[in-house]
Scaffold this active site. Sequence first.
Site, PDB file in Angstrom:
ATOM      1  CE1 TYR A 120      33.662  40.043  49.697  1.00 59.03           C
ATOM      2  CE2 TYR A 120      32.338  38.331  50.731  1.00 59.03           C
ATOM      3  CZ  TYR A 120      33.565  38.805  50.294  1.00 59.03           C
ATOM      4  OH  TYR A 120      34.689  38.040  50.465  1.00 59.03           O
ATOM      5  N   PRO A 133      39.886  41.710  43.632  1.00 61.96           N
ATOM      6  CG  PRO A 133      40.386  39.793  44.801  1.00 61.96           C
ATOM      7  CD  PRO A 133      39.242  40.530  44.204  1.00 61.96           C
ATOM      8  CG  HIS A 350      36.277  38.587  47.002  1.00 57.45           C
ATOM      9  ND1 HIS A 350      35.909  37.314  47.349  1.00 57.45           N
ATOM     10  CD2 HIS A 350      37.572  38.698  47.383  1.00 57.45           C
ATOM     11  CE1 HIS A 350      36.913  36.693  47.933  1.00 57.45           C
ATOM     12  NE2 HIS A 350      37.948  37.515  47.964  1.00 57.45           N
ATOM     13  CB  SER A 564      45.078  35.324  50.533  1.00 61.32           C
ATOM     14  OG  SER A 564      45.264  36.151  49.402  1.00 61.32           O
TER      15      SER A 564
END
Length: 634
Positions: A120, A133, A350, A564
């Site tokens: 990240y 997301p 995230h 996912s």
Amino acid sequence: MRFPISGKALLHLTKTSLLQQTKNAFDKQLLPASYTSTKETSSDSKQSNLLSYHVLPLKETLNRFMSTVEPFLTLTELRQQIKLTEEFLNGEGSNLQKLLEDVGSKEKNWLADRWLKAAYLQYRYPVTVFVSPGMTFPRQDFKDTNAFIVYTSKVIFGLGEFNDMVKAHKIPIVKMGNNELDNSQFGKVFGTCRIPRRGTDEIVYNPCSDYVVVIYKNHFYKMKIYDEKGKLISASCLELQLENIMKTETTIGVAYGILTTDSRDNWADAYENLSDIPVNRDALETIQGALFTVSLDQCTSLMKGEEDDELISSLIHGSGSHINSGNRWMDKTIQLVVNPNGNVGFTYEHSPAEGQPIAMMMDYVMKKLEEDRNFGDCGSKDVIPTGKIQFCKPNDRIGQCLNIAQQNLDELAKSLQIKVLKFDKFGKEFIKKQRLGPDSFIQIALQLAFFKMHSEPAAQYESAHLRIFEGGRTETIRSCSNESVSFCRAMQNNSKASKEECADKLRKAVMSHQMYAKLALQGKGVDRHLLGLKVMAMENNLPIPEFYSSPGFVKSSHFRMSTSQVATKYNAFMGYGPAVDDGYACCYNPRDNDIILAISAWRHCNVTDLLNFKQTLEQSFHEMKDLLDNTTEG
């Protein structure tokens, strides 16, 4: 740095950070299907029963790795891979293993901070599309502006209640088998913000914050949601504050939020320029310190039949600089987005957490709204007036940064295709009656659809949580197996396999996936261990072993299917962008009698075909059901 505005250049946006050059850029969460029991007791601020994250024996990991690469290699490549893997086991890998074991013996979780940094904070491309997301709420039907404001105020109040539960350690501790799952991620989402820096970003945590930042027409307001005694302010009082903000702002402001959608280094440069001016620096710190942001979006019309596509697109990127992309602050972990057209959801950054806390928040708020018409009335009536967060008029340099960010965002939003499939012919109830796992069944359907279209298997990524470990994040489920490829081949038009043989291969493929998923949930996958060894080489200034450029490693890590499961009983779903330029992403919500899937691909890639994939996936579901309906289990 500026992104060249062309389809070809945009392909390079999918490249990952230095530590993950061959790994998936995203990490998404395998959710409730993996949970076996819950105890309704309050969690402690520090759970004492969590496991330390282990370092697996290298031979065990490499043996498992070899079984996952076979579907992608020719016989010649397989022989080469066996040789390179054996050399790695007995040579450089052994030395790196000793370094990793030494680190692992001194740290409760050797992976956690390294994963945060590698996956990240060092990732240089935009968090928009590539990292963050969108999580939808069920679509709303606002009759007028007042209904829009009332609903938004109640959701804010509900999130405040959820924050109170987190701070009071009242989130139930969930168990998987005999192991408690780590709840620490719940404490890392409220008040958290990513800070752009050249090379490596930072994260700041403000868990004791008592306000949110409301963004309307690109204007920013600080709105207290707790009174001076620390009591949550009632929804009716928050409603008045929101109404005042909307009445005050009649023109569109400078789209400072668009800067947060750009590449991390572009944004870091702009951030430094903004911070040079004290007024701007104060504004940035106020936004960063909020519990979360609330984007009151400009109403947009929805094309019939494409409402769900527009919903998830608006949450992922805001639909473009001329619409709502500037009405965001992409560095905030939680952004609540509400549009008068009925589109509602979260955009979530995230870095600090997986999807679990985000999905649970939505579930919590929706349940409260359904059960109690007066929800939010019980709060404090002590209204604290909102304050506008002031930025200085942009100078020439900031103006240039704004223009570049707008161009880059518009090109990125244009390049992303996303479609939502609401498959309503069956759901997890039917799958369970066949004595098969719903998640594994869907994973095999995705593989079958890809194989039908591309006549080859895809390296398929699914994330499994590692919450049995303290500070655990995720491990990769490598969904493609010899068994799944055998099933896909048997289902081709030129196959002579009978329905009974195909059904048997389907069951074996599902069972193979379930077995790997179970291992991954126990921290016995291959990807994080292999990443740890690579990181040891980098931390100790050692050369990266040839193993990491071997055909098996490269092909099995080029995840053309990034997937996912984010499960909720509501008509809601999560969506995100593909991990590689020639691949697809699919996040799905299996409910009792239907399956909701958000599927994406890059518009500029001439290899993928999103509409065809959506149709082929639907066909695959039908064919798999037909097999099970017309055969008996052997």
